[in-house]
Scaffold this motif. Structure first.
Motif, mmCIF file in Angstrom:
data_model
loop_
_atom_site.group_PDB
_atom_site.id
_atom_site.type_symbol
_atom_site.label_atom_id
_atom_site.label_comp_id
_atom_site.label_asym_id
_atom_site.label_seq_id
_atom_site.Cartn_x
_atom_site.Cartn_y
_atom_site.Cartn_z
ATOM 1 N N GLY A 142 26.180 63.184 -24.745
ATOM 2 C CA GLY A 142 27.320 62.328 -25.068
ATOM 3 C C GLY A 142 26.866 60.883 -25.079
ATOM 4 N N GLN A 143 27.800 59.967 -25.280
ATOM 5 C CA GLN A 143 27.458 58.542 -25.354
ATOM 6 C C GLN A 143 28.451 57.715 -24.551
ATOM 7 O OE1 GLN A 143 27.639 56.693 -29.286
ATOM 8 N NE2 GLN A 143 25.776 55.543 -28.856
ATOM 9 N N LEU A 144 27.892 56.805 -23.733
ATOM 10 C CA LEU A 144 28.702 55.909 -22.908
ATOM 11 C C LEU A 144 28.636 54.483 -23.428
ATOM 12 C CD1 LEU A 144 27.843 56.903 -19.214
ATOM 13 C CD2 LEU A 144 30.032 57.225 -20.364
ATOM 14 N N GLN A 145 29.756 53.785 -23.325
ATOM 15 C CA GLN A 145 29.804 52.348 -23.570
ATOM 16 C C GLN A 145 29.799 51.635 -22.230
ATOM 17 O OE1 GLN A 145 33.565 50.836 -24.821
ATOM 18 N NE2 GLN A 145 32.805 48.799 -25.334
ATOM 19 N N SER A 146 28.865 50.696 -22.063
ATOM 20 C CA SER A 146 28.846 49.840 -20.875
ATOM 21 C C SER A 146 29.282 48.447 -21.314
ATOM 22 C CB SER A 146 27.434 49.799 -20.279
ATOM 23 O OG SER A 146 27.375 48.894 -19.193
ATOM 24 N N LYS A 147 30.434 48.020 -20.817
ATOM 25 C CA LYS A 147 31.024 46.754 -21.259
ATOM 26 C C LYS A 147 31.016 45.738 -20.112
ATOM 27 C CE LYS A 147 35.342 44.912 -23.249
ATOM 28 N NZ LYS A 147 36.703 45.277 -23.687
ATOM 29 N N LEU A 185 37.766 60.380 -12.466
ATOM 30 C CA LEU A 185 37.441 59.810 -13.774
ATOM 31 C C LEU A 185 37.872 58.349 -13.855
ATOM 32 C CD1 LEU A 185 38.433 62.848 -16.016
ATOM 33 C CD2 LEU A 185 36.159 61.808 -15.946
ATOM 34 N N LYS A 186 39.037 58.027 -13.301
ATOM 35 C CA LYS A 186 39.502 56.642 -13.304
ATOM 36 C C LYS A 186 38.607 55.768 -12.434
ATOM 37 C CE LYS A 186 44.381 57.446 -14.388
ATOM 38 N NZ LYS A 186 45.784 57.393 -13.901
ATOM 39 N N GLU A 187 38.153 56.320 -11.304
ATOM 40 C CA GLU A 187 37.239 55.574 -10.427
ATOM 41 C C GLU A 187 35.918 55.307 -11.156
ATOM 42 O OE1 GLU A 187 36.496 54.193 -6.287
ATOM 43 O OE2 GLU A 187 38.289 54.749 -7.406
ATOM 44 N N PHE A 188 35.452 56.288 -11.916
ATOM 45 C CA PHE A 188 34.211 56.155 -12.675
ATOM 46 C C PHE A 188 34.303 55.040 -13.712
ATOM 47 C CE2 PHE A 188 32.003 57.359 -16.633
ATOM 48 C CZ PHE A 188 30.685 57.389 -16.201
ATOM 49 N N SER A 189 35.447 54.950 -14.383
ATOM 50 C CA SER A 189 35.595 53.996 -15.490
ATOM 51 C C SER A 189 36.254 52.685 -15.080
ATOM 52 C CB SER A 189 36.396 54.641 -16.627
ATOM 53 O OG SER A 189 37.691 55.008 -16.173
ATOM 54 N N ALA A 190 36.536 52.512 -13.789
ATOM 55 C CA ALA A 190 37.198 51.287 -13.318
ATOM 56 C C ALA A 190 36.255 50.085 -13.395
ATOM 57 C CB ALA A 190 37.678 51.475 -11.887
ATOM 58 N N GLU A 191 36.835 48.914 -13.629
ATOM 59 C CA GLU A 191 36.039 47.687 -13.643
ATOM 60 C C GLU A 191 35.552 47.357 -12.236
ATOM 61 O OE1 GLU A 191 37.168 44.703 -17.247
ATOM 62 O OE2 GLU A 191 38.477 44.639 -15.508
ATOM 63 N N GLU A 192 34.316 46.868 -12.149
ATOM 64 C CA GLU A 192 33.785 46.414 -10.870
ATOM 65 C C GLU A 192 33.002 45.131 -11.098
ATOM 66 O OE1 GLU A 192 31.159 49.247 -9.183
ATOM 67 O OE2 GLU A 192 29.770 49.281 -10.889
ATOM 68 N N GLU A 193 33.078 44.218 -10.129
ATOM 69 C CA GLU A 193 32.374 42.947 -10.262
ATOM 70 C C GLU A 193 30.895 43.146 -9.964
ATOM 71 O OE1 GLU A 193 32.637 38.293 -8.728
ATOM 72 O OE2 GLU A 193 34.377 39.639 -8.559
ATOM 73 N N LEU A 194 30.059 42.542 -10.802
ATOM 74 C CA LEU A 194 28.616 42.657 -10.631
ATOM 75 C C LEU A 194 28.159 41.846 -9.422
ATOM 76 C CD1 LEU A 194 27.456 42.277 -14.362
ATOM 77 C CD2 LEU A 194 27.708 44.377 -13.044
ATOM 78 N N LYS A 210 32.407 41.192 -14.759
ATOM 79 C CA LYS A 210 32.839 42.549 -14.416
ATOM 80 C C LYS A 210 32.259 43.531 -15.428
ATOM 81 C CE LYS A 210 37.338 41.898 -14.284
ATOM 82 N NZ LYS A 210 38.784 42.143 -14.030
ATOM 83 N N LYS A 211 32.061 44.760 -14.956
ATOM 84 C CA LYS A 211 31.486 45.793 -15.798
ATOM 85 C C LYS A 211 32.320 47.061 -15.715
ATOM 86 C CE LYS A 211 27.299 48.664 -16.188
ATOM 87 N NZ LYS A 211 25.945 48.919 -15.641
ATOM 88 N N TYR A 254 42.838 57.895 -22.900
ATOM 89 C CA TYR A 254 42.536 56.468 -23.046
ATOM 90 C C TYR A 254 41.967 55.845 -21.779
ATOM 91 C CZ TYR A 254 46.808 55.639 -20.392
ATOM 92 O OH TYR A 254 47.756 55.621 -19.394
ATOM 93 N N SER A 255 42.269 56.397 -20.618
ATOM 94 C CA SER A 255 41.822 55.777 -19.364
ATOM 95 C C SER A 255 40.312 55.845 -19.197
ATOM 96 C CB SER A 255 42.501 56.438 -18.162
ATOM 97 O OG SER A 255 42.147 57.803 -18.064
ATOM 98 N N VAL A 256 39.656 56.825 -19.827
ATOM 99 C CA VAL A 256 38.199 56.948 -19.703
ATOM 100 C C VAL A 256 37.483 56.819 -21.044
ATOM 101 C CG1 VAL A 256 38.280 58.356 -17.634
ATOM 102 C CG2 VAL A 256 38.329 59.480 -19.855
ATOM 103 N N LEU A 257 38.244 56.811 -22.152
ATOM 104 C CA LEU A 257 37.620 56.719 -23.468
ATOM 105 C C LEU A 257 37.502 55.276 -23.922
ATOM 106 C CD1 LEU A 257 39.318 59.658 -25.413
ATOM 107 C CD2 LEU A 257 37.070 59.627 -24.332
ATOM 108 N N SER A 258 36.442 54.986 -24.640
ATOM 109 C CA SER A 258 36.220 53.665 -25.204
ATOM 110 C C SER A 258 37.316 53.332 -26.217
ATOM 111 C CB SER A 258 34.848 53.632 -25.887
ATOM 112 O OG SER A 258 34.699 52.488 -26.695
ATOM 113 N N ASP A 259 37.589 52.042 -26.378
ATOM 114 C CA ASP A 259 38.547 51.614 -27.409
ATOM 115 C C ASP A 259 37.847 51.062 -28.643
ATOM 116 O OD1 ASP A 259 37.569 49.237 -26.437
ATOM 117 O OD2 ASP A 259 39.514 48.407 -25.832
#
Length: 328
Positions: A142-147, A185-194, A210-211, A254-259
Motif C-alpha cells: 500500500g502507500q502512505l502519505q506523510s504530511k 486507526l485514529k491514533e495512528f493517523s492523528a497529528e503529532e508535533e515533531l 506537526k506531522k 476519511y479519518s485515516v484516508l488521504s485527501d
C-alpha cells in the motif's frame, strides 16, 4: 512461526499464485537466494494444502532456507510473529522481484519537488513498481502519505512511501482497558508535533511543525499489527488491553484516508486470520485463528492441534496481528 504460516496459508491470492506455479516464471536469478526460499515455501504449501489425512507437517526444509536469509531465526527460541512475517514477505519479494536491472529515474530532485501531491504519489508508486515490483507487493503493498505542516505559516509538504503492514498504537487512556480498531486507526493517523525543528520551505527557516500519516493506496491484503509490546529505557511491558475489531466490513474512511486527489475511497475489508500471543514478555505462546477457504469455517491452529472454532474466539486481548482481505 507456525502461527504466522497458518495465516499465510489462508491468504487466497498468495496461495493461488504459488499453487498455479506462476511464481516460477517470476523467480529472479539475481536474488541472493536464487529462488530457493520461494521454492521451499511452495513445497511446504503444497504439502499443507494436500494434507487430507491431517498428519503432522514439520517445515524443516523451509526453516533451513529461512535461516539462510534471516540468521536471527536460527534455533528454536520464540520469535516475534510480526517480525517473522516481515522477513517472510521480504524473502518472497526478493526471490520473485520482477526487476533485474534497475532503470534510471527520469526526474531530477528539483523537477520532482515541483510536482503537486497527486503527481508525487503516482510517480513514487510507479517508480517503486519499476525498481522493485513483485506479485507479493501487488498483494500486500500500500502507500502512505506523510504530511508535515508548519505551525507558523501553515504551509504543508507531503512525501509518499510504500508499506507492507500497518503498526497501530493502542491508545493510552487512563482507566480504559477496552478500545476499538477505529480508535487505533485514529491514533495512528492523528497529528503529532515533531520533536525537532522542521525547515519550512516557505519560511526558509527551522520552525515547529506537526506531522500526520494517511493512507493513499489501500492494499489487497491489509495486515494490521497491534503494538502490544512497549519498550523504553526503564520498562518493558505487554499491553493486554482488549481491542474490538470487525469480522466483516472493516471500512477505511476519511479519518485515516488521504485527501489528496486520486486516493482510495471507503475501502471495505473482511477478516480471515488472527495471530494471537498468549502470555507475557517472559515467553508466551502463539496460536492462529484462521478462516479456511476450503469450507469457510474458522479453525484454531495451535501447533499440532487443530479444532473447529469461531472468529469471535480469537477476538480478545491476545489478538496481535490481523489479516484482512479487500472486498470487491
Amino acid at each position: 512461526m507456525n502461527s504466522m504460516l497458518q495465516c499465510i496459508f489462508s491468504t487466497i491470492p498468495l496461495c493461488t499464485y504459488f499453487m498455479s506455479l506462476k511464481f516460477k516464471k517470476d523467480i529472479n536469478p539475481k536474488s541472493s537466494m536464487k529462488g530457493q526460499f520461494a521454492l521451499a515455501f511452495n513445497d511446504l504449501l503444497c504439502e499443507a494444502l494436500k494434507n487430507t489425512k491431517n498428519k503432522l507437517i514439520k517445515p524443516i526444509k523451509f526453516k533451513r532456507e529461512l535461516e539462510k536469509f534471516a540468521p536471527q531465526f536460527c534455533g528454536y527460541e520464540q520469535q516475534d510473529s510480526q517480525e517473522f512475517l516481515r522477513f517472510l514477505l521480504d524473502g518472497f519479494h526478493e526471490d520473485l522481484n520482477r526487476t533485474q536491472d534497475i532503470p534510471k529515474f527520469n526526474y531530477s530532485d528539483e523537477e520532482f519537488d515541483a510536482l503537486n501531491d497527486e503527481e508525487k504519489a503516482k510517480v513514487t508508486w510507479n517508480r517503486y513498481q519499476l525498481w522493485s515490483g513483485s506479485y507479493i507487493f501487488d498483494i500486500f503493498g500500500g502507500q502512505l502519505q506523510s504530511k508535515v505542516t508548519c505551525l507558523k505559516c501553515k504551509h504543508s509538504s507531503s512525501t509518499f512511501d510504500t508499506f507492507w503492514d500497518l503498526s497501530l498504537p493502542i491508545p493510552k487512556n487512563i482507566g480504559k482497558r477496552q478500545h476499538t480498531l477505529e480508535d487505533c486507526l485514529k491514533e495512528f493517523s492523528a497529528e503529532e508535533e515533531l520533536d525537532d525543528a522542521y525547515k519550512c520551505e516557505k519560511c526558509k527557516s527551522p520552525q515547529r511543525a506537526k506531522k500526520c500519516l494517511k493512507i493513499y493506496k489501500c492494499p489487497e491484503i491489509l495486515v494490521i499489527h497491534l503494538k502490544r509490546f512497549s519498550f523504553n529505557f526503564y520498562i518493558r511491558r505487554k499491553i493486554d488491553d482488549e481491542v474490538e475489531f470487525p469480522t466483516e466490513n472493516l471500512v477505511l474512511d476519511y479519518s485515516v484516508l488521504s485527501d489528496v486527489p486520486g486516493h482510495d475511497r471507503n475501502i471495505e475489508y473482511d477478516l480471515y486470520g488472527i495471530s494471537n500471543h498468549i502470555g507475557g514478555l517472559g515467553g508466551g505462546h502463539y496460536v492462529a485463528h484462521c478462516k479456511s477457504f476450503k469450507d469457510n469455517q474458522w479453525y484454531l491452529k495451535n501447533d499440532e492441534r487443530v479444532s473447529l472454532t469461531t472468529a469471535d474466539s480469537g477476538k480478545n486481548s491476545t489478538a496481535y496481528v490481523l489479516f484482512y482481505r479487500r472486498r470487491h
